[in-house]
Design an enzyme around this catalytic site. Structure first.
Site, PDB file in Angstrom:
ATOM      1  N   ASP A 173      16.154  10.084  41.871  1.00 35.03           N
ATOM      2  CA  ASP A 173      16.472  10.937  40.734  1.00 35.03           C
ATOM      3  C   ASP A 173      17.950  11.339  40.752  1.00 35.03           C
ATOM      4  O   ASP A 173      18.419  11.927  41.743  1.00 35.03           O
ATOM      5  CB  ASP A 173      15.629  12.224  40.881  1.00 35.03           C
ATOM      6  N   ASP A 174      18.673  11.028  39.682  1.00 40.01           N
ATOM      7  CA  ASP A 174      20.034  11.578  39.485  1.00 40.01           C
ATOM      8  C   ASP A 174      21.062  11.128  40.528  1.00 40.01           C
ATOM      9  O   ASP A 174      22.011  11.858  40.811  1.00 40.01           O
ATOM     10  CB  ASP A 174      19.997  13.118  39.484  1.00 40.01           C
ATOM     11  N   CYS A 220      15.911  11.654  32.588  1.00 39.07           N
ATOM     12  CA  CYS A 220      14.834  11.085  33.419  1.00 39.07           C
ATOM     13  C   CYS A 220      13.760  10.302  32.676  1.00 39.07           C
ATOM     14  O   CYS A 220      13.578   9.105  32.917  1.00 39.07           O
ATOM     15  CB  CYS A 220      14.155  12.200  34.208  1.00 39.07           C
ATOM     16  N   HIS A 259       8.148   9.721  34.942  1.00 38.10           N
ATOM     17  CA  HIS A 259       8.383  11.152  34.782  1.00 38.10           C
ATOM     18  C   HIS A 259       7.022  11.792  34.507  1.00 38.10           C
ATOM     19  O   HIS A 259       6.293  11.336  33.636  1.00 38.10           O
ATOM     20  CB  HIS A 259       9.351  11.411  33.626  1.00 38.10           C
TER      21      HIS A 259
END
Length: 522
Positions: A11-12, A50, A104
């Site tokens: 994530d990210d 996301c 997600h």
């Protein structure tokens, strides 16, 4: 009878990794994976948030085909009954397993992470995930807060652990089960950090003394940045420590010392992630499966660390759209691996010294939407056909293209982004392009500019990245019929990579861009 797949999505995570040339970060385990892998240095997500990004690369369709630009619809109901990567592997005899954040969670994956379509057994979520946004960060006054910057003593955390630690433990347990069962598997493992809050074991701060942390090279809002392109980082403003700074909306800026703390904690969270990856890959060695398991490592999008005066994702800049992407394919990216060989010994970031260069490296511009056909080809499955122009009724097709043909560069050689070319027009049509897009509710930054709901979208920023430039047009968009009106351009951006690698100097208004525009329409 085909290789297993270990699919790791973070994530990210922007490419602040040693194997991508970052000099500050300590990421020895991911770098070690890179040293046995084909590494793509110009890989881009299709939307820098996301749920839309994940649904896009897991179905192999772009956001205009999944019709997901926010978090609030399930593509099978809202757009079309598209097959996913794990579903395709499941239909081809694989046991498919999901650990942590792969889809997600919520309505965008039918509150089930798309089970049972995509997975053989119900997906695993760490029990401590629910505390992610609780007040677990100890302030200087000894009280607990919901901060952005959140180094913690893991023993004080609910359950005495953290979600990513639990996900690693479960993934390792499943690897052992799969070894015993001798079944072909597709195991997807989704890690939360470095997603905010930047909550990680506090010892990782030791790796990054604050005096070594610089600000972003361009921590100001560029003069010629159209206001529609700016994202006002609402999600970090809502954290207790940021809220206390009383920063003006929408442009800030955050105080320099706090910017350094965010950057320090982002790096610390990356090293914490690196330990999880190290433990997971070491377990792959220990169960004797490194010789017949493909490992893919990527992220759903990047994260701005103060560049352009912005934080978080929610934009079309490289800092938000560019992701790490690497493929370990035994016998292809490495010489054949003998069974039981130790390919991934665990490396401790606190003591490990020295880096390792990627096995193979390509500067070719590639997209995450190409993961589906690429993984199918690497695993020896039939590659899904290319989608027709409109594919809402087509269950199995891909809007990406397999990038396996970029793998065959000889050892130590970096494949350049473009070949020499005589005929400019022909080259221009054949050069690889990555498309990204981002919706906005208005021409100026609003409270919901970062994450507008579908009904509030009025403008779509379509962005095209090649090795030489990033070109973006912000056009009128009608959410009722999902249509973009390219004849109604609200603003534009053009950055020339050779002279402006950080995308600070928008030359859209002093360049004739007719041919860029034709290409984005094509």
């Amino acid at each position: 009878d085909g290789m297993n797949v270990l699919f790791i999505v973070v994530d990210d995570l922007r490419p602040v990794l040693g194997c991508y040339g970052d000099k500050l970060v300590k990421s020895p385990n991911i770098d070690q994976l890179a040293s046995q892998s084909m590494v793509f240095t110009n890989a881009y997500a299709q939307q820098a948030v996301c749920a839309p990004s994940r649904v896009s690369f897991l179905t192999g369709r772009r956001p205009d085909t999944t019709r997901l630009y926010d978090f609030y619809s399930y593509w099978r109901v809202h757009a079309g009954n598209y097959s996913t990567i794990p579903q395709y592997f499941k239909e081809n005899g694989y046991v498919t397993l999901s650990v942590g954040k792969v889809f997600h969670p919520g309505i965008s994956s039918n509150y089930s992470d798309d089970y049972p379509y995509s997975w053989s057994i119900p997906p695993f979520h760490p029990s401590t995930e629910k505390h992610e946004n609780d007040k677990t960060c100890r302030g200087k006054d000894g009280k607990l807060y919901a901060n952005l910057v959140c180094p913690v003593d893991v023993r004080e955390m609910p359950g005495g652990t953290l979600p990513d630690i639990q996900s690693t433990e479960e993934a390792i347990r499943l690897l052992n089960v799969m070894k015993t069962n001798r079944q072909k598997f597709f195991l997807a493992v989704g890690y939360h950090k470095p997603h905010i809050p930047l909550r990680y074991p506090q010892e990782f701060l030791k790796l990054y003394p604050l005096e070594n942390i610089t600000l972003a090279p361009d921590p100001w809002v560029p003069k010629k940045l159209p206001s529609v392109a700016y994202n006002p980082w609402m999600d970090i403003r809502q954290r207790d420590d940021v809220e206390a700074l009383n920063v003006s909306f929408p442009y800030g800026p955050l105080p320099d010392d706090f910017q350094r703390q965010i950057r320090q904690s982002y790096y610390a969270a990356v090293s914490y992630l690196d330990v999880q990856i190290g433990l997971l890959l070491n377990a792959l060695d220990n169960v004797g499966l490194s010789n017949n398991t493909i490992v893919v490592f990527t992220a759903d999008h990047g994260w701005s660390l103060g560049e352009h005066g912005e934080w978080a994702k929610y934009s079309n800049f490289d800092v938000a759209t560019r992701v790490p992407l690497m493929f370990y394919v035994p016998g292809m990216t490495t010489s054949p691996v003998s069974q039981g060989a130790k390919v991934f010994p665990y490396l401790n970031p606190f003591t490990h010294i020295g880096g390792s260069a990627p096995q193979g490296q390509s500067k070719k511009v590639v997209e995450l939407v190409s993961l589906f056909p690429t993984l199918a080809e690497l695993a020896g499955l039939q590659v899904p056909p290319a989608c027709p122009e409109r594919s809402f009724g087509v269950v199995l097709c891909t809007e990406g293209t397999s990038i396996v043909h970029y793998f065959n560069v000889s050892e130590g050689e970096v494949e350049q982004g473009k070949e020499g070319c005589d005929d400019t027009e022909r080259c221009f049509h054949e050069e690889p392009v990555a498309f990204s897009q981002y919706p906005r509710p208005a021409d100026t930054p609003q409270w919901n500019s970062d994450k507008p709901k579908l009904k509030d979208i009025r403008i779509m920023g379509y962005s095209m990245r090649t090795i030489d430039y990033r070109y973006t047009v912000w056009v009128q968009f009608d959410p009722n019929n999902f249509s973009a009106h390219f004849e109604d351009v609200h603003a534009g951006e053009l950055y020339m990579m050779e002279t402006d690698p950080n995308q600070d100097y928008n030359v859209y208004n002093n360049t004739s861009h007719g041919w860029f525009f034709r290409k984005i329409l094509g």
